[in-house]
Enzyme design. Structure first.
Site, short mmCIF file in Angstrom:
data_model
loop_
_atom_site.label_atom_id
_atom_site.label_comp_id
_atom_site.label_asym_id
_atom_site.label_seq_id
_atom_site.Cartn_x
_atom_site.Cartn_y
_atom_site.Cartn_z
CG ASP A 26 -2.17 2.52 -2.93
OD1 ASP A 26 -2.28 1.87 -2.18
OD2 ASP A 26 -1.41 3.46 -2.94
CG ASN A 74 2.86 -4.94 -1.87
OD1 ASN A 74 2.32 -4.72 -2.99
ND2 ASN A 74 3.23 -3.62 -1.27
#
Ligand code: IPE
Ligand code: IPE
Ligand code: MG
Length: 256
Positions: A26, A74
């Site tokens: 991330d 996502n």
């Protein structure tokens, strides 16, 4: 190496390595934004970190590495970013597959990659087939992956087997359920790493991380590197894993 940075490679005990390391990569977007660059630039830079991590895990002899590359959530991102990520993934696989194959790595994809663009499916299938018989590290890329999605899929697979008379309801247990997940046949992650200082799981491997040790790195993914991974492994080795029991050392009480 500076005097203040411990040499984690020396400190790590080779006989106490995590069998399975899972990573939530991330912070690519933030890394790029800090440099006044588009988020996609961060995704590209993140590929170098991934390369280092895969190489280091191979070097150490880790049995299994799983990285979270694209979640079922996502898809909510702008189409341009999603397209860029898909293309980058194909590029990564095409560029790295020879090297991975040479190192005996077996590539697997966790998630429903059949619904990705045709070009991605082709590149993935080619890579999966090429490395299918390899005996070295299992390298899982979680792609269009969501843990709840995976659990529902497993429940359906088992229900179908019951419906077809192939499985008795009483035979649905932890082992049978584990076998119906994408990670079938693999040990559960011992160590879960998340970068970018975010302390959440974001729908990653919910079933499998029941007893994983968590390590949160403040580094944004493109800044993550070999040393930071070695540090995480060393920190993991300092933990006292009890699995609900009382032992303070050894693996007693651990059911795999
Ligand atoms: C991780 O970086 C990569 C993916 C989720 C695909 P992000 O894109 O989430 O970066 P941040 O969290 O916005 O900084
Ligand atoms: C998790 O990161 C997914 C991947 C790393 C692929 P996100 O950036 O999507 O997670 P949230 O939105 O911060 O929870
Ligand atoms: Mg993020």
């Amino acid at each position: 190496m500076s005097r203040t940075t411990p040499d984690y490679m020396q400190l790590i005990k080779k006989e106490k390595l995590p069998r399975h390391i899972a990573i939530i990569m991330d912070g690519n977007g933030r890394w790029a934004q800090k440099r006044l660059m588009p988020r996609t630039f961060g995704h590209r830079s993140g590929m170098n970190s991934l390369k280092q991590v895969v190489e280091t895990c191979c070097e150490l002899g880790i049995s299994c590495l799983t990285v979270f590359a694209f979640s079922t959530e996502n898809w909510k991102r702008p189409r341009d970013e999603v397209n860029y990520l898909m293309n980058l993934l194909v590029e990564y696989i095409n560029k790295e597959i020879e090297e991975l194959h040479k190192n005996g790595v077996r590539l697997q994809v966790l998630g429903d990659y059949r619904s990705l663009p045709e070009k991605s499916i082709k590149a993935i299938d080619l890579a999966l087939n090429k490395t299918a018989a390899n005996q070295g590290m299992v390298f899982n890329i979680a792609l269009n992956y969501g843990a709840r999605d995976e659990i529902i899929r497993a429940a359906r697979l088992l229900a179908k087997q019951v419906e077809e008379g192939l499985l008795a309801v009483e035979d649905i247990n932890e082992a049978a359920f584990s076998r119906a997940l994408y990670t079938s046949g693999l040990p559960d992650p011992d160590l879960l790493i998340r970068t970018a200082g975010e302390m959440r799981v974001s729908n990653f491997l919910l079933w499998q991380i029941a007893y994983a040790e968590f390590w949160f790195s403040p580094l944004l993914w493109p800044d993550f590197n070999k040393q930071e991974l070695l540090r995480a492994i060393w920190e993991f080795q300092q933990r006292d894993r009890r699995f609900g029991g009382l032992k303070t050392n050894g693996q007693e009480g651990h059911h795999a």
